[in-house]
Design a protein around this motif. Structure first.
Motif, mmCIF file in Angstrom:
data_model
loop_
_atom_site.group_PDB
_atom_site.id
_atom_site.type_symbol
_atom_site.label_atom_id
_atom_site.label_comp_id
_atom_site.label_asym_id
_atom_site.label_seq_id
_atom_site.Cartn_x
_atom_site.Cartn_y
_atom_site.Cartn_z
ATOM 1 N N PHE A 1 55.227 -8.250 10.119
ATOM 2 C CA PHE A 1 55.777 -8.669 8.829
ATOM 3 C C PHE A 1 55.432 -7.590 7.810
ATOM 4 C CE2 PHE A 1 56.587 -12.564 10.871
ATOM 5 C CZ PHE A 1 57.414 -13.335 10.060
ATOM 6 N N HIS A 2 56.394 -6.696 7.591
ATOM 7 C CA HIS A 2 56.222 -5.596 6.643
ATOM 8 C C HIS A 2 56.084 -6.138 5.225
ATOM 9 C CE1 HIS A 2 58.261 -3.147 3.598
ATOM 10 N NE2 HIS A 2 59.378 -3.818 3.808
ATOM 11 N N CYS A 3 55.215 -5.502 4.447
ATOM 12 C CA CYS A 3 54.953 -5.935 3.069
ATOM 13 C C CYS A 3 54.809 -7.451 3.031
ATOM 14 C CB CYS A 3 56.049 -5.463 2.132
ATOM 15 S SG CYS A 3 55.646 -5.750 0.402
ATOM 16 N N PHE A 4 53.845 -7.948 3.761
ATOM 17 C CA PHE A 4 53.655 -9.391 3.892
ATOM 18 C C PHE A 4 53.700 -10.048 2.516
ATOM 19 C CE2 PHE A 4 51.199 -13.277 4.187
ATOM 20 C CZ PHE A 4 51.693 -13.855 5.348
ATOM 21 N N SER A 5 54.561 -11.057 2.379
ATOM 22 C CA SER A 5 54.767 -11.692 1.074
ATOM 23 C C SER A 5 54.555 -13.194 1.125
ATOM 24 C CB SER A 5 56.186 -11.394 0.568
ATOM 25 O OG SER A 5 57.158 -11.898 1.483
ATOM 26 N N GLY A 6 54.000 -13.680 2.229
ATOM 27 C CA GLY A 6 53.836 -15.125 2.392
ATOM 28 C C GLY A 6 52.533 -15.645 1.818
ATOM 29 N N LEU B 1 52.255 -19.149 6.074
ATOM 30 C CA LEU B 1 52.875 -18.119 6.902
ATOM 31 C C LEU B 1 51.809 -17.328 7.646
ATOM 32 C CD1 LEU B 1 55.395 -16.707 7.891
ATOM 33 C CD2 LEU B 1 55.286 -15.215 5.878
ATOM 34 N N ALA B 2 50.680 -17.074 7.008
ATOM 35 C CA ALA B 2 49.590 -16.363 7.689
ATOM 36 C C ALA B 2 49.108 -17.158 8.900
ATOM 37 C CB ALA B 2 48.443 -16.114 6.723
ATOM 38 N N ALA B 3 49.022 -18.473 8.752
ATOM 39 C CA ALA B 3 48.599 -19.307 9.875
ATOM 40 C C ALA B 3 49.608 -19.239 11.017
ATOM 41 C CB ALA B 3 48.416 -20.750 9.413
ATOM 42 N N THR B 4 50.904 -19.206 10.667
ATOM 43 C CA THR B 4 51.942 -19.067 11.691
ATOM 44 C C THR B 4 51.808 -17.724 12.409
ATOM 45 O OG1 THR B 4 53.488 -20.487 10.483
ATOM 46 C CG2 THR B 4 54.429 -18.964 12.100
ATOM 47 N N CYS B 5 51.575 -16.658 11.648
ATOM 48 C CA CYS B 5 51.405 -15.333 12.253
ATOM 49 C C CYS B 5 50.181 -15.309 13.159
ATOM 50 C CB CYS B 5 51.297 -14.274 11.163
ATOM 51 S SG CYS B 5 52.845 -13.960 10.278
ATOM 52 N N ASN B 6 49.102 -15.944 12.719
ATOM 53 C CA ASN B 6 47.908 -16.029 13.564
ATOM 54 C C ASN B 6 48.237 -16.691 14.898
ATOM 55 O OD1 ASN B 6 46.264 -14.856 11.610
ATOM 56 N ND2 ASN B 6 45.466 -16.807 10.854
ATOM 57 N N SER C 1 51.314 -6.958 7.512
ATOM 58 C CA SER C 1 51.069 -5.661 6.897
ATOM 59 C C SER C 1 51.008 -5.820 5.384
ATOM 60 C CB SER C 1 52.186 -4.682 7.276
ATOM 61 O OG SER C 1 51.956 -3.435 6.672
ATOM 62 N N PHE C 2 49.855 -5.508 4.814
ATOM 63 C CA PHE C 2 49.649 -5.689 3.377
ATOM 64 C C PHE C 2 49.893 -4.386 2.635
ATOM 65 C CE2 PHE C 2 47.494 -9.245 5.269
ATOM 66 C CZ PHE C 2 47.771 -10.296 4.401
ATOM 67 N N ALA C 3 50.602 -4.492 1.520
ATOM 68 C CA ALA C 3 50.951 -3.336 0.697
ATOM 69 C C ALA C 3 50.230 -3.425 -0.647
ATOM 70 C CB ALA C 3 52.466 -3.288 0.507
ATOM 71 N N GLY C 4 50.616 -2.551 -1.563
ATOM 72 C CA GLY C 4 49.994 -2.534 -2.882
ATOM 73 C C GLY C 4 50.157 -3.824 -3.653
ATOM 74 N N THR C 5 51.126 -4.652 -3.270
ATOM 75 C CA THR C 5 51.318 -5.941 -3.933
ATOM 76 C C THR C 5 50.055 -6.806 -3.868
ATOM 77 O OG1 THR C 5 52.380 -6.595 -1.856
ATOM 78 C CG2 THR C 5 53.817 -6.111 -3.720
ATOM 79 N N LEU C 6 49.235 -6.602 -2.841
ATOM 80 C CA LEU C 6 47.994 -7.366 -2.713
ATOM 81 C C LEU C 6 47.099 -7.174 -3.923
ATOM 82 C CD1 LEU C 6 46.136 -9.034 -0.662
ATOM 83 C CD2 LEU C 6 45.116 -6.811 -0.133
ATOM 84 N N THR D 1 48.105 -14.139 -6.072
ATOM 85 C CA THR D 1 47.115 -15.081 -5.535
ATOM 86 C C THR D 1 47.490 -15.562 -4.145
ATOM 87 O OG1 THR D 1 48.257 -16.873 -6.711
ATOM 88 C CG2 THR D 1 46.368 -15.856 -7.815
ATOM 89 N N ASN D 2 48.802 -15.676 -3.859
ATOM 90 C CA ASN D 2 49.229 -16.124 -2.531
ATOM 91 C C ASN D 2 48.856 -15.106 -1.461
ATOM 92 O OD1 ASN D 2 51.287 -14.359 -3.701
ATOM 93 N ND2 ASN D 2 52.568 -14.868 -1.947
ATOM 94 N N LEU D 3 48.968 -13.826 -1.793
ATOM 95 C CA LEU D 3 48.647 -12.785 -0.814
ATOM 96 C C LEU D 3 47.147 -12.732 -0.547
ATOM 97 C CD1 LEU D 3 50.976 -9.870 -1.950
ATOM 98 C CD2 LEU D 3 51.393 -11.640 -0.237
#
Length: 301
Positions: A197-202, A206-211, A218-223, A229-231
């Motif tokens: 998941f490029h530039c993860f935005s969930g 969604l993180a639990a689903t990916c786990n 993949s975390f970008a500068g948006t973090l 807060t969601n990231l």
């Protein structure tokens, strides 16, 4: 503390020979961060998208990144032109791997011209290059596309999934305001063995689903953005073995330089934020990200 000098490749965009002042233009490149203690890779960048006030070549951009501990990058195509550029770039510098695809916002444009299937066939041909390791970025984007275009997006996404599976390539997901639908399509089609998941935005869900599914985030500068807060909540629950880092350069420049041009040399800003947020030793985090990246895309050697 940041090195006050802009990397040599980017100095032409800053008045005064490379020293950044308080009144530098907004389009000037930010200063270089302190080098990382253990090298990592930028697993998503667009070297063909010019930004800032100075053109920068592939070698110069990668040299600047390597100087701060970013050993290489995945150059990503999002239409035929940029995917062709990606394949050519792979033969110019061994620090690059590649991804090729039609971006979900571009797929409807090809469809409207009656060229979608022909374009997808070319993507598959380009993907035969041995240093193309991913099909991407592909997925769904409900922010910029609506109406009939969404049907073309979904069709294109399903076709990209099929290509990735048949060629045994990683799938790089673009997911904007479409988390549940992206997951639904992946499950209906059967996800490839490797999904990022490029530039993860969930969020945490969604993180639990990916786990659960073994999909990389993949975390970008948006973090680093104040409103993300969601990231930060997602990173807190993400399996460390499924965490990657990227720039999506020239977009999404991390804090404190948001709004300025981005480049692969900016990765350390995001990695240091990740280490602080997860209370992880920086060197340990870098080593883990590097292992994860090689698992996702294979070796750069």
């Amino acid at each position: 503390m940041c090195n006050p000098l802009i990397p040599a490749a980017y100095r032409a965009s800053v008045p005064g020979g490379g020293q950044e002042s308080g009144n530098s233009p907004k389009r000037a490149f930010p200063p270089a961060p302190e080098p990382l203690p253990v090298p990592v890779m930028d697993n998503h960048t667009h070297l063909d998208f010019p930004d800032g006030e100075a053109p920068v070549g592939i070698k110069e951009a990668l040299d600047a990144a390597e100087a701060v501990g970013v050993q290489g990058a995945v150059q990503v195509g999002c239409d035929l032109e940029s995917s062709r550029f990606t394949v050519k770039a792979l033969d110019l510098d061994e620090r690059l791997l590649g991804a090729v695809a039609l971006h979900p916002n571009d797929a409807p444009r090809y469809a409207e011209r009656g060229e979608l299937e022909e374009a997808l066939a070319e993507i598959e041909r380009l993907a035969a290059h041995p240093r193309v390791r991913a099909i991407g970025e592909t997925g769904l984007d409900f922010f910029r596309t609506e109406g009939e275009g969404l049907a073309h997006q979904r069709h294109s996404f399903r076709r990209h999934i099929d290509i990735a599976k048949r060629l045994d390539l990683t799938l790089q997901i673009h997911d904007r305001d479409a988390h549940r639908d992206v997951v639904q399509v992946l499950k209906e089609e059967g996800a490839p063995d490797r999904v990022v998941f490029h530039c993860f935005s969930g969020d945490e869900e969604l993180a639990a689903t990916c786990n659960k599914e073994g999909w990389w985030m993949s975390f970008a500068g948006t973090l680093t953005f104040k409103n993300a807060t969601n990231l930060r909540a997602a990173l807190a629950v993400a399996d460390p073995d499924l965490v990657l880092v990227e720039t999506d350069a020239p977009f999404l420049t991390p804090h404190p330089h948001r709004g300025r041009p981005n480049a692969s040399y900016m990765v350390p800003y995001t990695v240091r934020s990740m280490a602080e947020l997860t209370s992880t030793d920086l060197a340990e985090l870098c080593a883990g990200i590097q292992r994860n990246t090689v698992r996702a895309y294979g070796s750069w050697e």
